[in-house]
Design a protein around this motif. Structure first.
Motif, PDB file in Angstrom:
ATOM      1  N   SER A  53       0.832  -1.194   0.000  1.00 19.71           N
ATOM      2  CA  SER A  53       0.000   0.000   0.000  1.00 19.71           C
ATOM      3  C   SER A  53       0.875   1.256   0.000  1.00 19.71           C
ATOM      4  N   ILE A  54       0.206   2.419  -0.058  1.00 23.78           N
ATOM      5  CA  ILE A  54       0.900   3.683   0.160  1.00 23.78           C
ATOM      6  C   ILE A  54       1.407   3.704   1.599  1.00 23.78           C
ATOM      7  N   ASP A  55       2.616   4.162   1.793  1.00 22.31           N
ATOM      8  CA  ASP A  55       3.220   4.254   3.127  1.00 22.31           C
ATOM      9  C   ASP A  55       2.345   5.137   4.024  1.00 22.31           C
ATOM     10  N   PRO A  56       1.825   4.605   5.155  1.00 21.33           N
ATOM     11  CA  PRO A  56       0.958   5.414   6.023  1.00 21.33           C
ATOM     12  C   PRO A  56       1.668   6.619   6.633  1.00 21.33           C
ATOM     13  N   VAL A  57       2.975   6.516   6.856  1.00 29.72           N
ATOM     14  CA  VAL A  57       3.716   7.664   7.399  1.00 29.72           C
ATOM     15  C   VAL A  57       3.742   8.805   6.383  1.00 29.72           C
ATOM     16  N   VAL A  58       3.894   8.471   5.105  1.00 31.67           N
ATOM     17  CA  VAL A  58       3.871   9.494   4.057  1.00 31.67           C
ATOM     18  C   VAL A  58       2.514  10.190   4.031  1.00 31.67           C
ATOM     19  N   MET A  59       1.443   9.414   4.170  1.00 29.77           N
ATOM     20  CA  MET A  59       0.104  10.002   4.165  1.00 29.77           C
ATOM     21  C   MET A  59      -0.079  10.973   5.326  1.00 29.77           C
ATOM     22  N   ILE A  60       0.334  10.573   6.521  1.00 34.25           N
ATOM     23  CA  ILE A  60       0.177  11.433   7.695  1.00 34.25           C
ATOM     24  C   ILE A  60       1.032  12.682   7.555  1.00 34.25           C
ATOM     25  N   LEU A  77      -2.748  19.627  -2.557  1.00 33.43           N
ATOM     26  CA  LEU A  77      -1.708  19.063  -1.701  1.00 33.43           C
ATOM     27  C   LEU A  77      -0.817  18.118  -2.493  1.00 33.43           C
ATOM     28  N   GLU A  78      -1.418  17.278  -3.304  1.00 34.82           N
ATOM     29  CA  GLU A  78      -0.639  16.366  -4.157  1.00 34.82           C
ATOM     30  C   GLU A  78       0.300  17.156  -5.070  1.00 34.82           C
ATOM     31  N   GLU A  79      -0.218  18.234  -5.650  1.00 35.26           N
ATOM     32  CA  GLU A  79       0.582  19.052  -6.560  1.00 35.26           C
ATOM     33  C   GLU A  79       1.720  19.760  -5.824  1.00 35.26           C
ATOM     34  N   GLU A  80       1.415  20.334  -4.651  1.00 33.13           N
ATOM     35  CA  GLU A  80       2.426  21.086  -3.903  1.00 33.13           C
ATOM     36  C   GLU A  80       3.564  20.180  -3.426  1.00 33.13           C
ATOM     37  N   VAL A  81       3.224  18.986  -2.943  1.00 35.51           N
ATOM     38  CA  VAL A  81       4.270  18.065  -2.489  1.00 35.51           C
ATOM     39  C   VAL A  81       5.128  17.613  -3.671  1.00 35.51           C
ATOM     40  N   SER A  82       4.517  17.494  -4.828  1.00 36.09           N
ATOM     41  CA  SER A  82       5.257  17.093  -6.017  1.00 36.09           C
ATOM     42  C   SER A  82       6.268  18.156  -6.427  1.00 36.09           C
ATOM     43  N   LEU A  83       5.924  19.439  -6.257  1.00 35.73           N
ATOM     44  CA  LEU A  83       6.760  20.525  -6.756  1.00 35.73           C
ATOM     45  C   LEU A  83       7.727  21.083  -5.719  1.00 35.73           C
ATOM     46  N   ASN A  84       7.422  20.931  -4.428  1.00 34.63           N
ATOM     47  CA  ASN A  84       8.201  21.572  -3.376  1.00 34.63           C
ATOM     48  C   ASN A  84       9.266  20.609  -2.834  1.00 34.63           C
ATOM     49  N   LEU A  85      10.527  21.000  -2.931  1.00 33.77           N
ATOM     50  CA  LEU A  85      11.612  20.125  -2.494  1.00 33.77           C
ATOM     51  C   LEU A  85      11.560  19.846  -0.990  1.00 33.77           C
ATOM     52  N   ALA A  86      11.215  20.869  -0.194  1.00 33.96           N
ATOM     53  CA  ALA A  86      11.157  20.688   1.253  1.00 33.96           C
ATOM     54  C   ALA A  86      10.064  19.705   1.639  1.00 33.96           C
ATOM     55  N   TYR A  87       8.938  19.772   0.946  1.00 32.53           N
ATOM     56  CA  TYR A  87       7.849  18.841   1.226  1.00 32.53           C
ATOM     57  C   TYR A  87       8.263  17.417   0.877  1.00 32.53           C
ATOM     58  N   ARG A  88       8.907  17.237  -0.275  1.00 30.03           N
ATOM     59  CA  ARG A  88       9.372  15.905  -0.671  1.00 30.03           C
ATOM     60  C   ARG A  88      10.374  15.369   0.358  1.00 30.03           C
ATOM     61  N   LEU A  95      13.199  12.608  -5.901  1.00 32.95           N
ATOM     62  CA  LEU A  95      12.637  13.300  -7.066  1.00 32.95           C
ATOM     63  C   LEU A  95      12.001  12.347  -8.076  1.00 32.95           C
ATOM     64  N   MET A  96      12.310  11.076  -7.999  1.00 35.20           N
ATOM     65  CA  MET A  96      11.786  10.114  -8.967  1.00 35.20           C
ATOM     66  C   MET A  96      10.530   9.401  -8.455  1.00 35.20           C
ATOM     67  N   GLN A  97      10.249   9.509  -7.163  1.00 34.76           N
ATOM     68  CA  GLN A  97       9.106   8.792  -6.597  1.00 34.76           C
ATOM     69  C   GLN A  97       7.805   9.535  -6.857  1.00 34.76           C
ATOM     70  N   LYS A  98       6.764   8.766  -7.142  1.00 37.80           N
ATOM     71  CA  LYS A  98       5.459   9.339  -7.431  1.00 37.80           C
ATOM     72  C   LYS A  98       4.763   9.734  -6.135  1.00 37.80           C
ATOM     73  N   ILE A  99       4.100  10.885  -6.159  1.00 42.79           N
ATOM     74  CA  ILE A  99       3.349  11.375  -4.997  1.00 42.79           C
ATOM     75  C   ILE A  99       2.023  10.620  -4.916  1.00 42.79           C
ATOM     76  N   PRO A 100       1.590  10.211  -3.711  1.00 43.33           N
ATOM     77  CA  PRO A 100       0.284   9.547  -3.577  1.00 43.33           C
ATOM     78  C   PRO A 100      -0.831  10.378  -4.195  1.00 43.33           C
ATOM     79  N   ASP A 101      -1.721   9.733  -4.904  1.00 42.37           N
ATOM     80  CA  ASP A 101      -2.851  10.407  -5.548  1.00 42.37           C
ATOM     81  C   ASP A 101      -3.780  11.000  -4.497  1.00 42.37           C
ATOM     82  N   HIS A 102      -4.392  12.135  -4.843  1.00 46.83           N
ATOM     83  CA  HIS A 102      -5.278  12.810  -3.888  1.00 46.83           C
ATOM     84  C   HIS A 102      -6.432  11.923  -3.445  1.00 46.83           C
ATOM     85  N   SER A 103      -6.893  11.020  -4.316  1.00 41.00           N
ATOM     86  CA  SER A 103      -8.022  10.154  -3.970  1.00 41.00           C
ATOM     87  C   SER A 103      -7.655   9.136  -2.895  1.00 41.00           C
TER      88      SER A 103
END
Length: 282
Positions: A53-60, A77-88, A95-103
């Protein structure tokens, strides 16, 4: 000579950690809070077989970013985490990992984490870490309620007629038991009354508040804050048609049962100046 950016493709080895300032809020949180306990808290909600599954720690952590930086939309939120280095970096996503989908968030709330105390358990565990670090004592706290507008359209409002039982307000089980043992005590007369109220078709859990300065559909949030370092120790959320004085006693009791704190001083405003609240606190 006029300069011009060279767009030639380059191969870089990038260290995200070196790009996050030492005084950045997320670095301070990451240095202070160990989120690994979430795996144990959430383990019972996941199967031991099948696809990961999606890592629960990443979700929190993503939800925490949304709260800290006022990102209310999970799509954004999905978009901002994808673009912001500090959030990632905070979520430990390269930089290569996909951000969890908003759904993912809405589906987990609706299915996996519905009707359980996981989020409260996570909140309490972080407060425990604060207690162990000596920045929360619970000796002196301030409490207050605040109206939180629901994220609903005015067009979703409908008038409903409800039949409810009208009797004395419920404050605390121990208080009501004590009152019932007083000589001459009589059970309050309960009668059914019909009430007209507003509900939302898109968010049926919220309630309608009708005050001089506040009107609309939403929720009443009750919070207490430890005065030592301004850290919130307890949060409860109710439909907005509740009163602060009705919920404060159970709000305080819930914290004292879940956390090793012994509240000595509780500061409240005049909205809590009710006899039952005084007696309940005693």
């Amino acid at each position: 000579m006029m300069g011009r950016i060279d767009n030639q493709m380059q191969l870089l080895i990038l260290d995200l950690d070196s790009m996050i300032p030492e005084n950045h809020l997320l670095r301070q949180i990451k240095n202070s809070v160990n989120f690994d306990f979430i795996y144990e808290k959430a383990s019972s909600f996941y199967s031991h077989t099948g696809r990961k599954s999606i890592d629960p720690v990443v979700m929190i952590k993503m939800l925490l970013i949304g709260y800290l930086y006022g990102i209310k939309s999970e799509r954004r939120l999905e978009e901002e985490v994808s673009l912001n280095l500090a959030y990632r970096w905070f979520c430990e996503l390269d930089l290569m990992q996909k951000i969890p989908d908003h759904s993912t968030f809405s589906q987990n709330r609706r299915r996996r984490f519905r009707d359980n105390t996981l989020f409260r358990d996570i909140f309490n565990e972080i407060i425990m870490q604060c207690i162990n670090m000596g920045i929360v004592s619970g000796n002196t706290v301030v409490g207050d309620g605040s109206f939180l507008p629901g994220n609903v359209s005015v067009n979703s409002s409908i008038e409903v007629i409800e039949t409810v039982q009208q009797s004395s307000i419920h404050y605390l089980d121990e208080l009501e038991k004590e009152m019932s043992e007083i000589p001459g005590y009589k059970e309050p007369i309960t009668k059914e009354v019909t009430k007209r109220t507003l509900k939302s078709t898109t968010d049926p859990d919220c309630g309608y508040i009708n005050q001089k300065r506040k009107r609309g559909l939403g929720y009443l949030t009750e919070m207490t804050v430890d005065t030592g370092h301004g850290i919130i120790t307890g949060v409860n959320c109710y439909p907005a048609n509740h009163r602060e004085s009705d919920i404060i006693l159970n709000h305080v009791k819930q914290q004292q049962e879940a956390l090793p704190i012994d509240i000595k001083v509780l500061a409240l405003d005049g909205g809590y100046d009710v006899g039952a609240v005084h007696r309940g606190l005693e």
